[in-house]
Enzyme design. Structure first.
Site, PDB file in Angstrom:
ATOM      1  N   ARG A  37      43.754  35.840  54.227  1.00  0.00           N
ATOM      2  CA  ARG A  37      42.935  34.804  53.600  1.00  0.00           C
ATOM      3  C   ARG A  37      41.664  35.382  52.982  1.00  0.00           C
ATOM      4  O   ARG A  37      41.019  34.730  52.170  1.00  0.00           O
ATOM      5  CB  ARG A  37      42.543  33.753  54.649  1.00  0.00           C
ATOM      6  CG  ARG A  37      43.728  33.000  55.212  1.00  0.00           C
ATOM      7  CD  ARG A  37      43.327  32.170  56.395  1.00  0.00           C
ATOM      8  NE  ARG A  37      42.475  31.064  56.039  1.00  0.00           N
ATOM      9  CZ  ARG A  37      42.896  29.851  55.727  1.00  0.00           C
ATOM     10  NH1 ARG A  37      44.185  29.591  55.730  1.00  0.00           N
ATOM     11  NH2 ARG A  37      42.060  28.891  55.408  1.00  0.00           N
ATOM     12  N   GLU A  42      42.224  41.855  39.641  1.00  0.00           N
ATOM     13  CA  GLU A  42      41.932  41.452  41.017  1.00  0.00           C
ATOM     14  C   GLU A  42      42.261  42.522  42.045  1.00  0.00           C
ATOM     15  O   GLU A  42      41.599  42.603  43.067  1.00  0.00           O
ATOM     16  CB  GLU A  42      42.551  40.096  41.374  1.00  0.00           C
ATOM     17  CG  GLU A  42      44.040  40.068  41.549  1.00  0.00           C
ATOM     18  CD  GLU A  42      44.557  38.679  41.941  1.00  0.00           C
ATOM     19  OE1 GLU A  42      43.864  37.949  42.646  1.00  0.00           O
ATOM     20  OE2 GLU A  42      45.687  38.359  41.518  1.00  0.00           O
ATOM     21  N   GLU A  87      48.297  36.453  33.004  1.00  0.00           N
ATOM     22  CA  GLU A  87      48.648  36.745  34.400  1.00  0.00           C
ATOM     23  C   GLU A  87      48.624  38.252  34.660  1.00  0.00           C
ATOM     24  O   GLU A  87      48.130  38.707  35.698  1.00  0.00           O
ATOM     25  CB  GLU A  87      50.027  36.134  34.699  1.00  0.00           C
ATOM     26  CG  GLU A  87      50.596  36.418  36.079  1.00  0.00           C
ATOM     27  CD  GLU A  87      49.737  35.940  37.241  1.00  0.00           C
ATOM     28  OE1 GLU A  87      48.751  35.229  37.023  1.00  0.00           O
ATOM     29  OE2 GLU A  87      50.046  36.332  38.384  1.00  0.00           O
ATOM     30  N   HIS A  91      40.472  38.452  15.947  1.00  0.00           N
ATOM     31  CA  HIS A  91      39.262  37.618  15.947  1.00  0.00           C
ATOM     32  C   HIS A  91      38.214  38.131  16.932  1.00  0.00           C
ATOM     33  O   HIS A  91      37.349  37.369  17.352  1.00  0.00           O
ATOM     34  CB  HIS A  91      39.632  36.168  16.248  1.00  0.00           C
ATOM     35  CG  HIS A  91      40.570  35.598  15.231  1.00  0.00           C
ATOM     36  ND1 HIS A  91      40.146  35.100  14.020  1.00  0.00           N
ATOM     37  CD2 HIS A  91      41.923  35.524  15.221  1.00  0.00           C
ATOM     38  CE1 HIS A  91      41.197  34.705  13.317  1.00  0.00           C
ATOM     39  NE2 HIS A  91      42.287  34.953  14.028  1.00  0.00           N
ATOM     40  N   LYS A 115      42.715  34.365  49.913  1.00  0.00           N
ATOM     41  CA  LYS A 115      44.056  33.915  49.524  1.00  0.00           C
ATOM     42  C   LYS A 115      44.039  32.455  49.116  1.00  0.00           C
ATOM     43  O   LYS A 115      44.598  32.081  48.099  1.00  0.00           O
ATOM     44  CB  LYS A 115      45.036  34.138  50.679  1.00  0.00           C
ATOM     45  CG  LYS A 115      46.472  33.708  50.378  1.00  0.00           C
ATOM     46  CD  LYS A 115      47.076  34.534  49.281  1.00  0.00           C
ATOM     47  CE  LYS A 115      48.484  34.095  48.905  1.00  0.00           C
ATOM     48  NZ  LYS A 115      48.901  34.648  47.605  1.00  0.00           N
ATOM     49  N   CYS A 122      37.573  31.549  55.176  1.00  0.00           N
ATOM     50  CA  CYS A 122      37.464  31.748  56.616  1.00  0.00           C
ATOM     51  C   CYS A 122      38.761  31.403  57.338  1.00  0.00           C
ATOM     52  O   CYS A 122      39.511  30.538  56.910  1.00  0.00           O
ATOM     53  CB  CYS A 122      36.364  30.859  57.183  1.00  0.00           C
ATOM     54  SG  CYS A 122      34.791  31.115  56.391  1.00  0.00           S
ATOM     55  N   ASN A 145      35.260  26.504  59.132  1.00  0.00           N
ATOM     56  CA  ASN A 145      35.731  26.902  57.804  1.00  0.00           C
ATOM     57  C   ASN A 145      35.322  25.796  56.845  1.00  0.00           C
ATOM     58  O   ASN A 145      35.621  24.635  57.088  1.00  0.00           O
ATOM     59  CB  ASN A 145      37.267  27.060  57.848  1.00  0.00           C
ATOM     60  CG  ASN A 145      37.860  27.349  56.487  1.00  0.00           C
ATOM     61  OD1 ASN A 145      37.138  27.640  55.534  1.00  0.00           O
ATOM     62  ND2 ASN A 145      39.172  27.263  56.376  1.00  0.00           N
ATOM     63  N   GLY A 146      34.601  26.130  55.778  1.00  0.00           N
ATOM     64  CA  GLY A 146      34.174  25.098  54.822  1.00  0.00           C
ATOM     65  C   GLY A 146      32.700  25.242  54.509  1.00  0.00           C
ATOM     66  O   GLY A 146      32.086  26.273  54.801  1.00  0.00           O
ATOM     67  N   LYS A 171      46.230  40.065  37.404  1.00  0.00           N
ATOM     68  CA  LYS A 171      46.758  40.921  38.481  1.00  0.00           C
ATOM     69  C   LYS A 171      46.018  42.248  38.508  1.00  0.00           C
ATOM     70  O   LYS A 171      45.628  42.735  39.556  1.00  0.00           O
ATOM     71  CB  LYS A 171      48.249  41.212  38.297  1.00  0.00           C
ATOM     72  CG  LYS A 171      49.227  40.123  38.611  1.00  0.00           C
ATOM     73  CD  LYS A 171      49.355  39.747  40.061  1.00  0.00           C
ATOM     74  CE  LYS A 171      48.350  38.703  40.429  1.00  0.00           C
ATOM     75  NZ  LYS A 171      48.684  37.333  40.308  1.00  0.00           N
ATOM     76  N   TRP A 201      34.337  34.450  55.525  1.00  0.00           N
ATOM     77  CA  TRP A 201      34.194  34.796  54.113  1.00  0.00           C
ATOM     78  C   TRP A 201      32.861  34.197  53.695  1.00  0.00           C
ATOM     79  O   TRP A 201      32.707  32.973  53.649  1.00  0.00           O
ATOM     80  CB  TRP A 201      35.353  34.198  53.314  1.00  0.00           C
ATOM     81  CG  TRP A 201      35.429  34.633  51.889  1.00  0.00           C
ATOM     82  CD1 TRP A 201      36.010  35.775  51.420  1.00  0.00           C
ATOM     83  CD2 TRP A 201      34.931  33.931  50.738  1.00  0.00           C
ATOM     84  NE1 TRP A 201      35.897  35.829  50.046  1.00  0.00           N
ATOM     85  CE2 TRP A 201      35.235  34.707  49.600  1.00  0.00           C
ATOM     86  CE3 TRP A 201      34.254  32.728  50.560  1.00  0.00           C
ATOM     87  CZ2 TRP A 201      34.899  34.324  48.313  1.00  0.00           C
ATOM     88  CZ3 TRP A 201      33.915  32.337  49.274  1.00  0.00           C
ATOM     89  CH2 TRP A 201      34.239  33.136  48.172  1.00  0.00           C
TER      90      TRP A 201
HETATM   91  O1  M6R Z   1      47.057  28.522  46.303  1.00  0.00           O
HETATM   92  P1  M6R Z   1      46.805  28.298  44.850  1.00  0.00           P
HETATM   93  O2  M6R Z   1      48.024  28.520  44.014  1.00  0.00           O
HETATM   94  O3  M6R Z   1      46.212  26.946  44.572  1.00  0.00           O
HETATM   95  O4  M6R Z   1      45.738  29.374  44.445  1.00  0.00           O
HETATM   96  C1  M6R Z   1      45.176  29.417  43.169  1.00  0.00           C
HETATM   97  C2  M6R Z   1      44.429  30.705  42.921  1.00  0.00           C
HETATM   98  O5  M6R Z   1      43.389  30.853  43.836  1.00  0.00           O
HETATM   99  C3  M6R Z   1      45.347  31.926  43.023  1.00  0.00           C
HETATM  100  O6  M6R Z   1      46.441  31.819  42.164  1.00  0.00           O
HETATM  101  C4  M6R Z   1      44.563  33.211  42.687  1.00  0.00           C
HETATM  102  O7  M6R Z   1      44.204  33.218  41.347  1.00  0.00           O
HETATM  103  C5  M6R Z   1      45.398  34.453  43.048  1.00  0.00           C
HETATM  104  N1  M6R Z   1      44.583  35.395  43.753  1.00  0.00           N
HETATM  105  C6  M6R Z   1      45.941  35.162  41.870  1.00  0.00           C
HETATM  106  O8  M6R Z   1      46.689  36.271  42.227  1.00  0.00           O
END
Ligand code: M6R
Length: 615
Positions: A27, A495, A488, A511, A610, A2, A101-102, A492, A75
């Site tokens: 966010r 997501e 990674e 395996h 985010k 949020c 927010n929370g 990417k 959110w």
């Molecule tokens: O702000 P942070 O680095 O703590 O965030 C961690 C993850 O939420 C963040 O890296 C998330 O996996 C990204 N969307 C990846 O692209």
């Protein structure tokens, strides 16, 4: 998660709040709302969807000269994304308005009690419970809003960043935080409130960050009072100067923030290394290491805690630190670490890694380790963030604002910082000769320039994206330092393009994952010359025998892999420890181009936020 924006002061709050909400879109959210008031007229507007839809909806409403605005992007946590669940929430009497927010964890108990006392609820949210809980306390105790908020929060379990307004005192706002960030911007006669400072960057450079368990009473044209929520201790807040400017948070001619941020990596790494790396002299200067020399000399173990992409950077850190400094490293998901009663010793160094510095699990894991007596050395990007403030010491990555939900420059700058830490520890532990150190530092120094050359060749990746963008599954394989890169790359892709992707250590393929390989399965293999080259060539042969489509990331001038792979992307030849800094880039481009071809929302992928400020 949020986003919160509020304005109280002489300017028209409508454009300030709407533009502010738009800046917080990164966010992640699914509905939006705004409350406007001039003390007499009060107007609440909510929509499911984007801030642009909220803007359209507001255009159909009566205009008036508001003096206060409170906006929110939601959110969904409790209750689906719909108009009723969207914020702001109004209390039963209609007097109190709240944005939140929370998560209020004990909202069920509070709601039951309020219902017994005659309250009714129109939404399924915990936030509507909170605003009514505050109202009930205000009514039964006969106290002012500030005190009622304080009393209500003492009975709340959970996390919050809130802004509350009482119609009977239209020129006042109450703001409070526990676990969810709140930034307050100051101007001569007004106040801005945001989940971070981006909503008011173009209005003021002066900002106050609330600490956990603090609240602020803002009175237009008057003053700001910051106090503890659990007692009445006042704090004279430190006014900090905002360093980021508007340009940093705009797209600068790129169609998406993600693409801009991929291109920014050479400069971001230059900023990370500046003033710390003195390659020709074979030296690393990290002031926080000098301040805590004995901690680093005596460290027996390092525990890295992080989530998502930052966790992947932590894995690269493990390889770097163990290789060069010979200190044992454990890399833990913060969410697991905090709940598994881990063994933590006073001579452990715990390194939380976080771009945002606000990830709830990382913050909680950090606090746990701190309580157990470990030394906490943070790696964050956002200056002044909650995690950076909770640590004993640490380093900023200096990557600049990262707006795209998919983390790009945060990852490579985290690796750059971890490289500096590994080499500095190697100096302290005397595990690396000065000659070898200097040669590595000279290589590290060249990374930004070589990255620029790599970025210039991005079209070859776009061509491959055109061929594989219709795939439904994808496998990423790497060994050693490039195993985290494979993880990674897969993250990417999934997501932002919603293609199912898995990252694996290449040797693990036999395996299990090998069963998935057929002519429809693209397999991205990081096959650079330094580091298990022959073994990875065999893995590629095994994939080709099963008709998989191989996209190989190879070192410049490679000939062997080129003969067997379907497509090859060249990256600069480097020592194995620096390959993640190069191999990551084509994988970022690949996921970006695929997502664009699939017409996905690259910067704001569905369901994602985010910074994940709730667990
Ligand atoms: O702000 P942070 O680095 O703590 O965030 C961690 C993850 O939420 C963040 O890296 C998330 O996996 C990204 N969307 C990846 O692209």
């Amino acid at each position: 998660m949020c986003g919160i924006v509020a304005y109280l002061g002489p300017k028209n709050p409508l454009p300030i709040v709407l533009n502010g909400l738009q800046r917080l879109e990164y966010r992640g959210y699914d509905s939006a709302g705004i409350f406007l008031s001039d003390g007499l007229t009060r107007q609440t507007t909510k929509v499911v969807g984007k801030v642009s839809e909220l803007r359209n909806e507001l255009a159909t409403k009566n205009k008036f000269d508001a003096q206060l605005g409170m906006g929110h992007t939601r959110w969904a946590t409790h209750g689906e994304p719909n108009q009723l669940n969207a914020h702001p929430h109004v209390s039963n009497s209609g007097d109190l308005v709240l944005i939140h927010n929370g998560i209020i964890e004990n909202y069920g108990v509070l709601k039951k009690e309020l219902i017994e006392r005659g309250y009714h609820f129109t939404s399924e949210t915990d936030s509507e419970v909170l605003v009514n809980w505050i109202e009930e306390i205000k009514k039964t105790s006969g106290v002012k809003l500030g005190k009622a908020v304080q009393m209500a929060l003492s009975q709340v379990v959970g996390a919050y960043g809130i802004v509350v307004h009482d119609n009977s005192n239209p020129m006042e706002l109450i703001v409070a935080r526990l676990g969810s960030p709140i930034a307050i911007g100051l101007e001569k006669e007004g106040f801005f409130v945001g989940s971070d400072a981006t909503p008011f960057l173009d209005h003021t450079r002066e900002v106050i960050y609330l600490e956990d368990n603090e609240m602020a009473i803002l009175r237009a044209g008057k003053d700001i009072q910051v106090r503890q929520t659990d007692n009445d201790t006042l704090r004279t807040p430190t006014v900090e100067e905002l360093k980021w400017n508007l340009e940093n948070i705009q797209k600068g001619g790129f169609p998406h923030f993600m693409l801009k941020e991929i291109h920014e990596q050479p400069d971001a790494i230059r900023n990370t290394l500046r003033g710390r790396l003195f390659a020709e002299e074979g030296k690393i200067q990290i002031s926080s290491f000098n301040e805590h020399q004995s901690v680093f000399t005596q460290a027996r173990r390092i525990i890295i805690i992080a989530c998502g992409t930052s966790w992947h950077a932590g894995l690269v850190g493990e390889y770097l630190i163990e290789t060069f400094a010979r200190i044992p490293v454990e890399v833990e998901y913060a969410s697991e670490f905090r709940y598994r009663n881990p063994l933590i010793y006073s001579d452990d160094i715990v390194i939380p890694i976080s771009q945002s510095g606000e990830t709830a699990d990382t913050l909680a894991a950090l606090k746990l380790a701190k309580k157990a007596g470990a030394f906490i050395y943070g790696i964050c990007n956002v200056v002044g963030s909650s995690i950076s403030r909770e640590t004993h010491s640490g380093m900023y990555t200096h990557a600049g604002p990262e707006i795209g939900v998919a983390s790009t420059k945060a990852f490579t700058t985290q690796i750059a910082v971890l490289s500096l830490i590994a080499f500095k520890l190697a100096v302290i532990k005397e595990t690396l000769s000065p000659k070898a150190l200097r040669s590595h530092l000279i290589e590290l120094d060249k990374v930004p320039t070589l990255m620029e050359q790599l970025i210039a060749e991005k079209e070859q990746v776009e061509e491959i994206a055109k061929i594989i963008h219709t795939a439904t599954n994808c496998l990423y394989l790497g060994r050693g330092y490039n195993f985290p890169v494979a993880l990674e790359g897969a993250l990417k892709l999934k997501e932002i393009s919603y293609i199912h992707a898995e990252g694996y250590p290449a040797a693990e393929m036999k395996h299990g994952p090998i069963a998935l390989i057929d002519e429809a399965m693209p397999v991205v293999v990081i096959a650079t010359r330094k580091g298990h080259y022959e073994k990875i060539v065999s893995n590629i042969q095994e994939i080709k025998s099963r008709k998989g489509i191989v996209i190989a990331i190879v070192s410049k001038g490679d000939t062997s892999v080129k003969k067997i792979a379907d497509y090859c992307i060249e990256i600069p030849e480097s020592s194995e420890c620096f390959t993640p800094l190069y191999a990551t880039l084509p994988l970022q481009f690949l996921s970006y181009y695929i997502a664009v071809l699939r017409e996905c929302n690259v910067d704001q992928p569905r369901n994602l936020a985010k910074s994940v400020t709730v667990e």
